[in-house]
Design a protein around this motif. Structure first.
Motif, mmCIF file in Angstrom:
data_model
loop_
_atom_site.group_PDB
_atom_site.id
_atom_site.type_symbol
_atom_site.label_atom_id
_atom_site.label_comp_id
_atom_site.label_asym_id
_atom_site.label_seq_id
_atom_site.Cartn_x
_atom_site.Cartn_y
_atom_site.Cartn_z
ATOM 1 N N SER A 1 -45.982 -7.502 -22.854
ATOM 2 C CA SER A 1 -46.966 -6.585 -23.436
ATOM 3 C C SER A 1 -46.424 -5.748 -24.578
ATOM 4 C CB SER A 1 -47.482 -5.646 -22.344
ATOM 5 O OG SER A 1 -46.409 -4.857 -21.831
ATOM 6 N N GLY A 2 -45.087 -5.678 -24.689
ATOM 7 C CA GLY A 2 -44.500 -4.773 -25.669
ATOM 8 C C GLY A 2 -44.632 -3.330 -25.265
ATOM 9 N N SER A 3 -44.860 -3.073 -23.970
ATOM 10 C CA SER A 3 -45.116 -1.715 -23.487
ATOM 11 C C SER A 3 -44.260 -1.429 -22.262
ATOM 12 C CB SER A 3 -46.593 -1.551 -23.125
ATOM 13 O OG SER A 3 -46.802 -0.409 -22.334
ATOM 14 N N TRP A 4 -43.464 -0.357 -22.341
ATOM 15 C CA TRP A 4 -42.687 0.043 -21.173
ATOM 16 C C TRP A 4 -43.587 0.634 -20.088
ATOM 17 C CZ3 TRP A 4 -38.230 -1.683 -19.877
ATOM 18 C CH2 TRP A 4 -37.329 -2.108 -20.862
ATOM 19 N N ASN A 5 -44.728 1.161 -20.482
ATOM 20 C CA ASN A 5 -45.668 1.644 -19.466
ATOM 21 C C ASN A 5 -46.151 0.482 -18.603
ATOM 22 O OD1 ASN A 5 -45.745 4.441 -20.221
ATOM 23 N ND2 ASN A 5 -46.900 3.842 -22.036
ATOM 24 N N ALA A 6 -46.468 -0.626 -19.255
ATOM 25 C CA ALA A 6 -46.885 -1.815 -18.509
ATOM 26 C C ALA A 6 -45.763 -2.300 -17.603
ATOM 27 C CB ALA A 6 -47.306 -2.921 -19.475
ATOM 28 N N GLY A 7 -44.527 -2.239 -18.098
ATOM 29 C CA GLY A 7 -43.398 -2.682 -17.293
ATOM 30 C C GLY A 7 -43.213 -1.838 -16.048
ATOM 31 N N VAL A 8 -43.279 -0.526 -16.219
ATOM 32 C CA VAL A 8 -43.090 0.375 -15.074
ATOM 33 C C VAL A 8 -44.209 0.195 -14.054
ATOM 34 C CG1 VAL A 8 -43.049 2.797 -14.369
ATOM 35 C CG2 VAL A 8 -41.757 2.060 -16.383
ATOM 36 N N ILE A 9 -45.438 0.106 -14.518
ATOM 37 C CA ILE A 9 -46.576 -0.060 -13.598
ATOM 38 C C ILE A 9 -46.489 -1.407 -12.873
ATOM 39 C CG2 ILE A 9 -49.086 -0.279 -13.457
ATOM 40 C CD1 ILE A 9 -49.235 1.654 -15.870
ATOM 41 N N GLY A 10 -46.172 -2.472 -13.623
ATOM 42 C CA GLY A 10 -46.034 -3.781 -12.996
ATOM 43 C C GLY A 10 -44.920 -3.800 -11.968
ATOM 44 N N VAL B 1 -39.111 9.921 -17.767
ATOM 45 C CA VAL B 1 -40.077 9.761 -16.675
ATOM 46 C C VAL B 1 -40.210 8.289 -16.295
ATOM 47 C CG1 VAL B 1 -42.510 9.980 -16.048
ATOM 48 C CG2 VAL B 1 -41.355 11.853 -17.224
ATOM 49 N N GLN B 2 -40.251 7.399 -17.284
ATOM 50 C CA GLN B 2 -40.368 5.966 -17.008
ATOM 51 C C GLN B 2 -39.161 5.457 -16.226
ATOM 52 O OE1 GLN B 2 -40.819 4.634 -21.046
ATOM 53 N NE2 GLN B 2 -43.055 4.511 -20.927
ATOM 54 N N VAL B 3 -37.966 5.871 -16.644
ATOM 55 C CA VAL B 3 -36.750 5.448 -15.940
ATOM 56 C C VAL B 3 -36.748 5.978 -14.511
ATOM 57 C CG1 VAL B 3 -34.241 5.691 -15.863
ATOM 58 C CG2 VAL B 3 -35.378 5.200 -18.036
ATOM 59 N N PHE B 4 -37.136 7.240 -14.352
ATOM 60 C CA PHE B 4 -37.162 7.828 -13.010
ATOM 61 C C PHE B 4 -38.137 7.085 -12.102
ATOM 62 C CE2 PHE B 4 -39.214 10.668 -9.963
ATOM 63 C CZ PHE B 4 -38.110 11.084 -9.220
ATOM 64 N N ILE B 5 -39.329 6.807 -12.617
ATOM 65 C CA ILE B 5 -40.334 6.104 -11.809
ATOM 66 C C ILE B 5 -39.837 4.718 -11.423
ATOM 67 C CG2 ILE B 5 -42.645 5.091 -11.843
ATOM 68 C CD1 ILE B 5 -43.534 7.413 -13.607
ATOM 69 N N LEU B 6 -39.227 4.008 -12.372
ATOM 70 C CA LEU B 6 -38.734 2.668 -12.072
ATOM 71 C C LEU B 6 -37.620 2.712 -11.019
ATOM 72 C CD1 LEU B 6 -38.814 -0.348 -12.626
ATOM 73 C CD2 LEU B 6 -37.219 0.010 -14.520
ATOM 74 N N LEU B 7 -36.692 3.657 -11.156
ATOM 75 C CA LEU B 7 -35.618 3.786 -10.168
ATOM 76 C C LEU B 7 -36.171 4.159 -8.799
ATOM 77 C CD1 LEU B 7 -32.862 5.638 -12.244
ATOM 78 C CD2 LEU B 7 -32.906 3.233 -11.544
ATOM 79 N N TYR B 8 -37.185 5.014 -8.802
ATOM 80 C CA TYR B 8 -37.793 5.400 -7.529
ATOM 81 C C TYR B 8 -38.385 4.195 -6.814
ATOM 82 C CZ TYR B 8 -41.027 7.426 -4.159
ATOM 83 O OH TYR B 8 -41.704 7.728 -3.008
ATOM 84 N N PHE C 1 -39.887 13.201 -31.182
ATOM 85 C CA PHE C 1 -38.648 12.767 -30.544
ATOM 86 C C PHE C 1 -38.479 13.318 -29.124
ATOM 87 C CE2 PHE C 1 -34.099 13.296 -29.657
ATOM 88 C CZ PHE C 1 -33.715 11.967 -29.663
ATOM 89 N N PRO C 2 -38.582 14.658 -28.905
ATOM 90 C CA PRO C 2 -38.437 15.147 -27.523
ATOM 91 C C PRO C 2 -39.527 14.628 -26.597
ATOM 92 C CG PRO C 2 -39.143 16.906 -29.000
ATOM 93 C CD PRO C 2 -38.773 15.761 -29.864
ATOM 94 N N LEU C 3 -40.724 14.428 -27.147
ATOM 95 C CA LEU C 3 -41.798 13.893 -26.318
ATOM 96 C C LEU C 3 -41.475 12.462 -25.874
ATOM 97 C CD1 LEU C 3 -44.581 14.185 -25.068
ATOM 98 C CD2 LEU C 3 -45.588 13.467 -27.256
ATOM 99 N N LYS C 4 -40.984 11.644 -26.820
ATOM 100 C CA LYS C 4 -40.608 10.276 -26.475
ATOM 101 C C LYS C 4 -39.452 10.256 -25.479
ATOM 102 C CE LYS C 4 -42.188 7.673 -30.489
ATOM 103 N NZ LYS C 4 -41.812 6.711 -31.563
ATOM 104 N N LEU C 5 -38.506 11.186 -25.675
ATOM 105 C CA LEU C 5 -37.366 11.271 -24.766
ATOM 106 C C LEU C 5 -37.822 11.626 -23.357
ATOM 107 C CD1 LEU C 5 -34.299 10.922 -25.122
ATOM 108 C CD2 LEU C 5 -34.134 13.409 -25.294
ATOM 109 N N ALA C 6 -38.749 12.561 -23.273
ATOM 110 C CA ALA C 6 -39.272 12.965 -21.963
ATOM 111 C C ALA C 6 -40.028 11.816 -21.297
ATOM 112 C CB ALA C 6 -40.187 14.175 -22.127
ATOM 113 N N ILE C 7 -40.835 11.106 -22.091
ATOM 114 C CA ILE C 7 -41.582 9.963 -21.546
ATOM 115 C C ILE C 7 -40.628 8.885 -21.056
ATOM 116 C CG2 ILE C 7 -43.134 8.065 -22.148
ATOM 117 C CD1 ILE C 7 -44.572 10.012 -24.045
#
Length: 833
Positions: free
Chosen positions: A183-192, A17-24, A8-14
């Protein structure tokens, strides 16, 4: 339990980070588009954006009702133009709505922390923050970091300038959502989203000041596709089709490119049937999208009832009708099952055949009845050009526009750079997903690539798909590593519920083929490998491989990412010259702002009568009315080929013959000179367009007007040397070249000689007053606002010489003679006469 506490904390941290990168990257998308504002101030760019700004200002001043009833007599003189019914108003309505909201904000002063200013990279003499302009008195103060900043409402001009940058961030968000959905992946969303935020393919139409329809339309494209695919995620997701329809309606209001969005979704819906993926939820989603979207589309005056008439929009309508028939058959089968009398597969197929055959007969009869009436509109020359092998349409006006020419491989790399290399791997990965979203991206990639190779302007639609595919392939690698980590922490992968199997359709055929071909395509060893991956040793091995790939990939990718970022930044700076003013390096090595064009239009505004009419090539019409606030003969709307041909005839004719016509139309003539793509460079197009309607200009024996140009040494041909355009362009610059003062006198030449304005002598006051008299306009009904201006009687002999131009695609027009240019293009490109 312990595994969950670790996960849970690992997912929360990830997630953080994803939200921060996208906002940046949303902020970066905004900031990289502000280079022109930082260099030149809040100024509108290019040509079309000036009309769009003028329309926004009119909407802000007069309201929506008067806007849609605006007949503009300052453009297309003496005919005028019904702006409200010939414009896609979504962008203007958006900007004016933002302007109204900002008007309600009282000026306030805020103290911004020092670390925030440093993170944003703002200097202590900042003139604006997030698009809010500071007062002049505050701009002059040396406010230290951590000092105060004042926010106050913006003018319509400033809102229009910043709209492009704001929507660059909006598009980034929806692109990230789209990539994640596919993709079903937020990592793909942030990178795209990160790739798309600064991609030149998007920036080229969305730098601050580039107030063109595409700057908001790209965000609408991404949002429409996202909402549509979201409605297909699961059987219960179909209500998202409502948002897809609303987003599409906004897209229609914003840009004529809505035809691409509509047809791509229609193709995807048809494809789902072909591969056996039709379902009631798909039916509901597509029906909601099409019904709501089409209802919204017909409210846009420029579109009207075209969704039911235009050949370019009938395909999705046919798909909609097919979906209704498919669902009708399914509902009859469900009703039979409720009555305990289920249909057999044979009975169901027979029912479908009967229903479709009956509807096909009715539809064919309707087409036979309507076709002779001209009910169905022709395919436009621009759309037609997307489906032919050659690069010419047969319309010299369309062929004269550079952005209608095909895109080269170099152009693709220029606008998408290293992201291009990720497109094909991402395309392949989509085949493994096989979700509705993945199939949609495959179709999107094929359609976008085909159309962009036909028209360079459409590279803009490649930006989203390349970013999504890049995000998919890189996100897959990241997900693969994270899957192993969470697997070792005890997370099990949830099995997706299978959709109910339907019989009697393509699904039955697909399953039958799969039972035969499946064992051949998917080896038993592959199934064993998948089982091994779910064991602890398999996850450790997967994590080790993923970390190795990540380490090697990071080392190899770092210079490529750096190159991409630097390339995007250079392009953003290169695209930041507003054109109406631009940066130029002088001989002393210093940069200087050249503002000849802007100052020339301001000279018109300040030194000519308010009712002055200015003749210039159609390219400059929007700037003359937008900056100079003076009446023009034609502009970039290019709705009337014959009128532009008349303008071309005036400018390319011998001086006296040109004056004989111009004195009834204009008080001033404006030409671009001094190089930089001036009017002499464009003059062959003027002659060809004129010759397509007035064959006596160059003659049918010279369809490309080769006699109107220059010899290899730079000397003008006799026809060019006699022309009014050459005389005004080179007046007192080239030896023995002067305009006759009896007909034209020099009124103004800009500082660097880029713009020259001449006053027309002995203007016909009688013709001017005749055109200005409302009694001489033709209204569609008494008391109507829709009243078309007419040419003055003195020009009727010239107008009578015109031939109606028959474009290649006008198959509804019978008996119209094609121009020599059109015949020439047909002959050379094997189209047949």
């Amino acid at each position: 339990m312990l595994g969950w506490l670790a996960r849970f904390p690992l997912k929360l941290a990830i997630a953080a980070v994803q939200v921060f990168i996208l906002l940046y990257f949303c902020y970066w998308a905004y900031d990289i588009r502000l280079y022109p504002v930082k260099d030149f101030g809040p100024i509108i760019h290019e040509f079309d954006p000036w009309f769009n700004y003028r329309a926004a200002q009119y909407l802000a001043d007069n309201g929506l009702t008067r806007f849609f009833q605006w007949y503009d007599y300052m453009s297309w003189y003496p005919l005028g133009r019904p702006v409200g019914t010939t414009i896609y108003p979504g962008m203007q309505m958006t900007s004016v709505a933002i302007w109204h909201v900002l008007k309600g904000i009282s000026p306030q002063t805020y103290k911004i922390p020092k670390y925030v200013l440093r993170w944003l990279g703002l200097p202590k003499d900042t003139k604006e923050i997030a698009g809010f302009k500071l007062p002049e008195w505050l701009q002059k103060l040396e406010v230290p970091f951590g000092g105060k900043r004042t926010f106050e409402p913006m003018s319509v001009n400033d809102v229009c300038v910043y709209t492009s940058a704001w929507f660059g961030s909006v598009a980034t968000v929806f692109l990230a959502l789209l990539a994640a959905e596919v993709s079903g992946s937020w990592n793909a969303g942030v990178i795209g989203g990160a790739m798309f935020s600064i991609m030149p393919a998007h920036i080229m139409r969305s730098v601050a000041g580039e107030y063109d329809n595409e700057c908001v339309a790209v965000a609408a494209i991404c949002s429409t596709f996202f909402f549509y695919l979201r409605s297909l995620r699961s059987p219960g997701s179909w209500p998202w089709g409502v948002l897809a329809g609303l987003s599409y309606a906004y897209m229609v209001a914003a840009w004529g490119g809505f035809i691409f969005v509509l047809n791509l979704i229609g193709i995807h819906a048809a494809f789902m049937v072909v591969i056996g993926r039709y379902s009631s939820s798909l039916y509901k989603a597509y029906t909601l999208f099409f019904t709501i979207g089409t209802f919204g589309a017909v409210q846009v005056p420029v579109v009207g009832w075209n969704p039911f008439k235009s050949m370019e929009q009938l395909g999705p309508l046919v798909v909609f009708l097919v979906y209704q028939l498919l669902e009708l058959c399914d509902s009859l089968r469900r009703r039979a099952e409720k009555k305990k009398k289920p249909m057999t597969t044979t009975e169901f197929v027979t029912l479908r055949v009967k229903v479709f055959a009956a509807c096909l007969v009715l539809l064919a009869g309707l087409v036979v009845l309507l076709w002779p009436t001209g009910y169905f509109g022709p395919i436009s020359s621009r759309i037609r050009g997307l489906f032919v092998k050659h690069t010419k349409t047969g319309n010299p006006l369309v062929d004269s526009v550079a952005e209608h020419q095909p895109a080269s491989d170099r152009a693709f790399f220029h606008y998408m750079h290293n992201a291009c290399y990720l497109a094909f791997p991402g395309f392949v990965v989509c085949f493994f997903h096989r979700t509705p979203g993945a199939w949609f991206m495959i179709l999107y990639a094929l359609v976008a690539y085909h159309f962009s190779t036909k028209m360079s302007r459409l590279i803009i639609i490649c930006g989203p798909i390349v970013s999504v595919l890049g995000g998919v392939v890189l996100g897959t690698v990241v997900d693969w590593a994270m899957e192993a980590v969470f697997g070792l922490l005890g997370e099990t992968k949830e099995k997706k519920p299978e959709a109910p199997k339907r019989s009697g359709g393509m699904g039955s055929i697909k399953r039958g083929v799969g039972r035969i071909v499946g064992p051949v395509l998917v080896a038993e060893e592959w199934r064993d490998l998948q089982k091994f991956r779910r064991t602890a040793p398999g996850m450790v091995l997967q994590l080790a491989v993923a970390l190795g790939i990540a380490g090697l990939g990071f080392d190899q990718a770092r210079p490529l990412v750096t190159e991409y970022v630097q390339h995007c930044d250079r392009n953003a700076r290169g695209l930041s010259n507003p054109q109406i003013v631009f940066m130029h390096r002088m001989q002393n090595g210093q940069n200087a702002i050249i503002d000849d064009y802007l100052k020339a239009y301001e000279w018109l505004r300040d030194n000519t009568p308010e009712d002055a009419r200015v003749m210039a090539w159609w390219d400059y019409g929007y700037q003359i009315t937008g900056v100079g606030n003076r009446t023009t003969i034609a502009d970039g709307n290019t709705w009337n080929h014959e009128h532009i041909a008349t303008l071309g005839r005036c400018l390319t004719a011998p001086e006296q013959r040109a004056w004989n016509a111009i004195r009834h139309l204009a008080d001033y003539v404006l030409v671009w000179a001094g190089g930089h793509g001036d009017d002499l460079a464009k003059s062959p197009h003027m002659a060809r367009i004129g010759n397509s309607v007035f064959p006596d200009i160059c003659g049918d024996d010279d369809p490309t007007c080769s006699k109107f140009g220059f010899y290899q040494g730079g000397e003008p041909t006799p026809m060019m040397a006699k022309s009014l355009l050459y005389k005004l362009h080179s007046h007192n610059i080239k030896p023995d070249v002067k305009a006759n003062p009896k007909w034209f006198t020099e009124a103004h030449t800009s500082k660097h000689g880029l713009v020259r304005i001449f006053k027309v002598q002995n203007v016909s006051i009688e013709s001017k007053e005749w055109v200005a008299d409302p009694k001489n306009r033709i209204c569609d009904k008494p008391g109507s606002w829709y009243c078309v201006g007419q040419y003055p009687p003195a020009l009727q002999p010239l107008i009578a010489k015109r031939k109606n131009f028959a474009q290649l695609e006008d198959f509804n027009r019978k008996g119209a003679e094609k121009s020599a240019y059109t015949k020439y293009i047909e002959k050379n490109q094997g189209q047949g006469v």
